[in-house]
Write an enzyme that holds these catalytic residues in place. Sequence first.
Site, PDB file in Angstrom:
ATOM      1  CG  HIS A  60      -2.257  10.800  -2.393  1.00 55.48           C
ATOM      2  ND1 HIS A  60      -3.353  11.461  -1.898  1.00 55.48           N
ATOM      3  CD2 HIS A  60      -1.778  10.060  -1.353  1.00 55.48           C
ATOM      4  CE1 HIS A  60      -3.529  11.139  -0.622  1.00 55.48           C
ATOM      5  NE2 HIS A  60      -2.589  10.292  -0.274  1.00 55.48           N
ATOM      6  CD  GLU A  61       1.256   7.895  -1.100  1.00 53.47           C
ATOM      7  OE1 GLU A  61       0.144   7.342  -1.075  1.00 53.47           O
ATOM      8  OE2 GLU A  61       1.783   8.379  -0.074  1.00 53.47           O
ATOM      9  CG  HIS A 120      -1.958   1.089   1.111  1.00 56.15           C
ATOM     10  ND1 HIS A 120      -3.144   0.934   0.419  1.00 56.15           N
ATOM     11  CD2 HIS A 120      -1.933   2.361   1.538  1.00 56.15           C
ATOM     12  CE1 HIS A 120      -3.816   2.068   0.461  1.00 56.15           C
ATOM     13  NE2 HIS A 120      -3.113   2.949   1.132  1.00 56.15           N
ATOM     14  CB  ALA A 121       1.077   4.144  -2.313  1.00 53.93           C
ATOM     15  CE1 TYR A 144      -6.970   7.664   4.247  1.00 54.01           C
ATOM     16  CE2 TYR A 144      -5.878   8.950   2.539  1.00 54.01           C
ATOM     17  CZ  TYR A 144      -5.820   8.025   3.551  1.00 54.01           C
ATOM     18  OH  TYR A 144      -4.621   7.445   3.893  1.00 54.01           O
ATOM     19  CG  HIS A 176      -6.628   3.121   5.092  1.00 51.77           C
ATOM     20  ND1 HIS A 176      -6.633   2.547   3.838  1.00 51.77           N
ATOM     21  CD2 HIS A 176      -5.892   4.241   4.986  1.00 51.77           C
ATOM     22  CE1 HIS A 176      -5.933   3.309   3.022  1.00 51.77           C
ATOM     23  NE2 HIS A 176      -5.470   4.338   3.672  1.00 51.77           N
TER      24      HIS A 176
HETATM   25  C1  LIG Z   1      -7.938   7.013  -0.393  1.00 49.72           C
HETATM   26  C2  LIG Z   1      -6.823   6.232   0.288  1.00 49.72           C
HETATM   27  N1  LIG Z   1      -5.556   6.785  -0.109  1.00 49.72           N
HETATM   28  C3  LIG Z   1      -4.354   6.390   0.472  1.00 49.72           C
HETATM   29  O1  LIG Z   1      -4.365   5.451   1.303  1.00 49.72           O
HETATM   30  O2  LIG Z   1      -3.330   7.006   0.108  1.00 49.72           O
HETATM   31  C4  LIG Z   1      -6.932   4.764  -0.105  1.00 49.72           C
HETATM   32  O3  LIG Z   1      -6.127   4.326  -0.901  1.00 49.72           O
HETATM   33  O4  LIG Z   1      -7.859   4.093   0.399  1.00 49.72           O
HETATM   34 ZN   LIG Z   2      -2.020   9.874   1.700  1.00 44.88          ZN
END
Ligand SMILES: C[C@H](NC(=O)O)C(=O)O
Ligand SMILES: [Zn+2]
Length: 585
Positions: free
Chosen positions: A337-338, A307-308, A477, A467
């Site tokens: 995003h990152e 997961h990034a 988010y 998450h």
């Molecule tokens: C929106 C959220 N973004 C992230 O984790 O960077 C996800 O991927 O569920």
């Molecule tokens: Zn993020």
Amino acid sequence: MDVRGSQECTEVSMASWNYASDITEKHRKVKAAAQLKYAAWQKEAWESVRKWSGKWETLSDPFLRRQFKFMSILGTAALPKQDLEKYNNLVTEMSTLYSTAKICEYKNPKNCKLELEPDLTRILRSSRDYGELEHVRKMWRHQTGRRIRDHYKLFVKLANKAAKLNGFDNMGDMWLYPYESDVFRSDLAELWKQLMPLYQQLHAYVRRKLRENYGEEHVSRRGPIPAHLLGNMWAQNWGEVYDLVIPYPGKVSVDVTPQMVAQGYTPERMFELSEAFFVSLNLTRMPEEFWQHSIIEKPQGRDLVCHASAWDFCNGKDFRIKQCTDVTMNDLITVHHEMGHIEYFLKYKDLPEVFRSGANPGFHEAVGDVLALSVATPKHLHEIGLLEEVQDDPEADINFLLSMALDKITFLPFGYLMDLWRWDVFSGKTSEQDWNCAWWDLRYKLQGIKPPVQRSEYDFDPGAKYHIAGNVPYIRYFVSFVIQFQFHKALCMKAGEYDPLDPSKPLHKCDIYKSTEAGNALGDMLQMGSSKEWPEAMAALTGTRRMDASVIREYFKPLELWLTDNNEQHRESIGWETDEVLCTS
Ligand SMILES: C[C@H](NC(=O)O)C(=O)O
Ligand SMILES: [Zn+2]
């Protein structure tokens, strides 16, 4: 008190990075020890702050008062050592089970090596085989959610114990502390109320198009949409089914994944493209260490957390991204995003450590997405050679706005319900024997989706999402997806790319690329870190102090009008109903 980014912080970040990028027993042990050492250091620092309690509140310097306020919350380090060790191990174990989960291939049960990234993500994006999609979704949940349900029981108990030791009723309240507002939950409910009509119009349109594709026996006229047909493991955004729902086919496609592959894009080139955008705004170039130590492609032959994520090693020099990057437009957006997180780290790195975080967690999630709103425009994609031509006509506009809505509007109910569910679990409003069916109540009520196969309390579908397994709060988010449009509007005005009175400059066509006025304004807000309350940071950039859903609705206004009209023409019923039992407790 506050040191230049404590050695302990660097040590625990490094140990966590080593484990997340190479999951071995040795790395796990080193990480667990570093976490306990860091907690001991935090507790010592907290003890010395506590000596000041009753005095720091009256200090005249607001900057100093705010530092003490933040340092007076210890967090999970307040747990007795054995509990903290158990808590840390549970979170590590849950995220490890998630990150190493593998399932068997639908048509070849002998191959049981399929992983979420890139295998299952690619199948969910490209397969239109109803049975295969159902198999992938169901087996993923068997290998993740089902296997961590028991861990989660003890995790919730220990999390709430830690919250109480910090003076909160439960962990849900402690998670909301950084938003510094006792009306925050009602503000969120108000935002969702304002956005739900647009979501429901989009839902009705997509349901019709999917019904035309899969048939009425699979997608009913008035019922919820089967979740596995929406292109994403969690149905959290629907951009990957764009090709099934395009309003005006035959126009230039704004999904540039094929172009990226055809032009031989690599993850490295995607990261350089993103950095070039930040630099064009007069924001900060990535440091040398970033390129040396980041992991931007999935390493072979070892388990890791794919997961990034973006990492700050608390020493003002070392910042990294770890991402199993696939060459797709979706991942190009994720790269921005990152990298937005890294820009924030770079901008506030000289503040006292306690202020090195976003004005609130939603701000941190919004930075990169704001730039991506410009990158995704046909004008920008054309400028960087990923779109052969820009068709400036109302139909092409609707196609573009629909592709953006499939990422941004579909996400809103999911972004909201993830912590609606967890707040109720932490507060005890949802008891353990109802966990999974309470999840499906929310998924049905807010998203209008249903599971392909009936669920039960043997399942733990929330645990199928990173998450929840990795214990990362999620309302950040939802906040980000609302405020990033407010930031976008402010920056577009500074860049002269948007004028509310000039119909030739609508918000959704704005591209802030190369605007140093916009970049400097954004940079000034980032530099504040969390040294000021977030409404002040919001006002510094946008002129308003509140989260405001009217901006995202303004951005999508042409689409909302089109969807409403299109649904009427097809006599689509808006909303959903069903007498199916989605989950048996
Ligand atoms: C929106 C959220 N973004 C992230 O984790 O960077 C996800 O991927 O569920
Ligand atoms: Zn993020």
